[in-house]
Design an enzyme around this catalytic site. Structure first.
Site, PDB file in Angstrom:
ATOM      1  N   GLU A  55     -68.164  -3.534 -22.480  1.00 28.96           N
ATOM      2  CA  GLU A  55     -66.834  -4.054 -22.831  1.00 28.96           C
ATOM      3  C   GLU A  55     -66.949  -5.453 -23.430  1.00 28.96           C
ATOM      4  O   GLU A  55     -67.894  -6.182 -23.125  1.00 28.96           O
ATOM      5  CB  GLU A  55     -65.981  -4.156 -21.558  1.00 28.96           C
ATOM      6  N   ASP A  56     -65.969  -5.825 -24.222  1.00 25.19           N
ATOM      7  CA  ASP A  56     -65.935  -7.195 -24.732  1.00 25.19           C
ATOM      8  C   ASP A  56     -65.401  -8.160 -23.676  1.00 25.19           C
ATOM      9  O   ASP A  56     -65.979  -9.206 -23.430  1.00 25.19           O
ATOM     10  CB  ASP A  56     -65.079  -7.278 -26.013  1.00 25.19           C
ATOM     11  N   ASP A 100     -59.885  -8.571 -18.462  1.00 23.51           N
ATOM     12  CA  ASP A 100     -58.810  -9.532 -18.211  1.00 23.51           C
ATOM     13  C   ASP A 100     -58.204  -9.217 -16.842  1.00 23.51           C
ATOM     14  O   ASP A 100     -58.715  -9.652 -15.820  1.00 23.51           O
ATOM     15  CB  ASP A 100     -57.809  -9.409 -19.368  1.00 23.51           C
ATOM     16  N   PHE A 151     -56.676 -17.430 -24.467  1.00 20.92           N
ATOM     17  CA  PHE A 151     -56.823 -16.341 -25.430  1.00 20.92           C
ATOM     18  C   PHE A 151     -57.963 -16.650 -26.393  1.00 20.92           C
ATOM     19  O   PHE A 151     -57.935 -17.629 -27.120  1.00 20.92           O
ATOM     20  CB  PHE A 151     -55.528 -16.099 -26.197  1.00 20.92           C
ATOM     21  N   ASP A 182     -60.449  -9.776 -31.108  1.00 20.10           N
ATOM     22  CA  ASP A 182     -59.506  -9.959 -32.207  1.00 20.10           C
ATOM     23  C   ASP A 182     -58.175 -10.532 -31.760  1.00 20.10           C
ATOM     24  O   ASP A 182     -57.829 -10.517 -30.575  1.00 20.10           O
ATOM     25  CB  ASP A 182     -59.222  -8.601 -32.862  1.00 20.10           C
ATOM     26  N   ARG A 212     -62.754 -10.680 -35.685  1.00 21.93           N
ATOM     27  CA  ARG A 212     -63.874 -10.042 -34.986  1.00 21.93           C
ATOM     28  C   ARG A 212     -65.215 -10.453 -35.578  1.00 21.93           C
ATOM     29  O   ARG A 212     -66.248 -10.401 -34.921  1.00 21.93           O
ATOM     30  CB  ARG A 212     -63.768  -8.510 -35.090  1.00 21.93           C
TER      31      ARG A 212
HETATM   32  P1  IMP Z   1     -57.086  -5.707 -19.060  1.00 22.48           P
HETATM   33  O1  IMP Z   1     -56.616  -4.308 -18.764  1.00 22.48           O
HETATM   34  O2  IMP Z   1     -56.032  -6.720 -18.735  1.00 22.48           O
HETATM   35  O3  IMP Z   1     -58.401  -6.039 -18.397  1.00 22.48           O
HETATM   36  O4  IMP Z   1     -57.201  -5.780 -20.646  1.00 22.48           O
HETATM   37  C1  IMP Z   1     -58.372  -5.963 -21.294  1.00 22.48           C
HETATM   38  C2  IMP Z   1     -58.141  -5.852 -22.791  1.00 22.48           C
HETATM   39  O5  IMP Z   1     -57.193  -6.821 -23.248  1.00 22.48           O
HETATM   40  C3  IMP Z   1     -59.431  -6.202 -23.505  1.00 22.48           C
HETATM   41  O6  IMP Z   1     -60.223  -5.063 -23.712  1.00 22.48           O
HETATM   42  C4  IMP Z   1     -58.940  -6.831 -24.789  1.00 22.48           C
HETATM   43  O7  IMP Z   1     -58.722  -5.848 -25.766  1.00 22.48           O
HETATM   44  C5  IMP Z   1     -57.615  -7.464 -24.445  1.00 22.48           C
HETATM   45  N1  IMP Z   1     -57.766  -8.910 -24.201  1.00 22.48           N
HETATM   46  C6  IMP Z   1     -57.596  -9.559 -23.032  1.00 22.48           C
HETATM   47  N2  IMP Z   1     -57.797 -10.883 -23.164  1.00 22.48           N
HETATM   48  C7  IMP Z   1     -58.122 -11.084 -24.456  1.00 22.48           C
HETATM   49  C8  IMP Z   1     -58.465 -12.274 -25.215  1.00 22.48           C
HETATM   50  O8  IMP Z   1     -58.515 -13.419 -24.718  1.00 22.48           O
HETATM   51  N3  IMP Z   1     -58.727 -12.072 -26.527  1.00 22.48           N
HETATM   52  C9  IMP Z   1     -58.698 -10.848 -27.116  1.00 22.48           C
HETATM   53  N4  IMP Z   1     -58.396  -9.721 -26.445  1.00 22.48           N
HETATM   54  C10 IMP Z   1     -58.106  -9.829 -25.127  1.00 22.48           C
HETATM   55 MG    MG Z   2     -61.242  -4.025 -25.199  1.00 22.59          MG
END
Ligand code: IMP
Ligand code: MG
Length: 185
Positions: free
Chosen positions: A100-101, A104, A153, A160, A166
């Protein structure tokens, strides 16, 4: 690639990412010695990280991709996930590593983990480049993590905002006036 005035801060420069990705590759190679690794890149954010990580992994490996999207796009991840593109291959009895990137709230990954677990892999681990520790809404087992980052963020190195940035080779914090807390893939 990006206008200087949009950048609040360069959070992780290119050389630090490179060093950490090499370390993660070494650690993964060590942990999976004698095994064949099945890597799942979560589209689209993980592609840059996965491309670099894969070249630092020394055990035989297969790369597959899954594309998911959080429902209720507004501001927060809802944890209800839609599969846009499923894996091409069967993961039963495979040693699977999700790449994963960023994690959050953890809700997206929690859903993905439960879905993949039901397909009966031999093992299932998680590798993420970035982790927003303080944002967790749910306990997620993270086996490999590049960097813990604050609740800001970030874009670049695969991440992105509205599909852009990206291709930036480092990770930066966008000035708040340039984003509105939206979620993309
Ligand atoms: P989660 O379900 O809240 O863990 O969401 C994770 C997803 O939210 C990641 O895979 C990203 O696509 C997006 N995301 C969360 N924070 C960021 C950020 O700081 N920059 C870009 N994308 C983010
Ligand atoms: Mg993602």
């Amino acid at each position: 690639m990006i206008e200087q005035k949009m950048i609040e801060e360069i959070l992780i420069p290119e050389n630090q990412i490179k060093k950490r990705v090499e370390q993660l590759g070494e650690q993964i190679s060590h942990d999976y010695q004698g095994k064949e690794l099945f890597c799942i890149g979560v589209l689209r954010g993980a592609i840059v990280f996965l491309a670099d990580l894969a070249r630092n992994i020394k055990v035989p490996m297969v790369i597959d991709f899954i594309s998911i999207s959080s429902y209720g796009i507004s501001t927060e991840s809802s944890g209800v996930v839609r599969i846009l593109k499923d894996l091409d291959e069967n993961i039963e009895n495979k040693d699977v590593l999700i790449v994963e990137d960023i994690i959050d709230t953890g809700l997206t990954l929690d859903y993905l983990l439960r879905m993949l677990q039901s397909r009966k892999p031999a093992s299932l681990k998680v590798c993420t480049l970035l982790n927003k520790k303080e944002r967790k809404k749910i306990k997620i087992p993270i086996d490999y993590c590049g960097f813990d980052i604050p609740d800001k963020f970030v874009v670049g190195y695969g991440l992105d905002f509205n599909g852009l940035y990206r291709n930036i080779p480092y990770i930066l914090v966008l000035k708040p006036e340039y984003y509105s807390n939206e979620l993309t893939d």
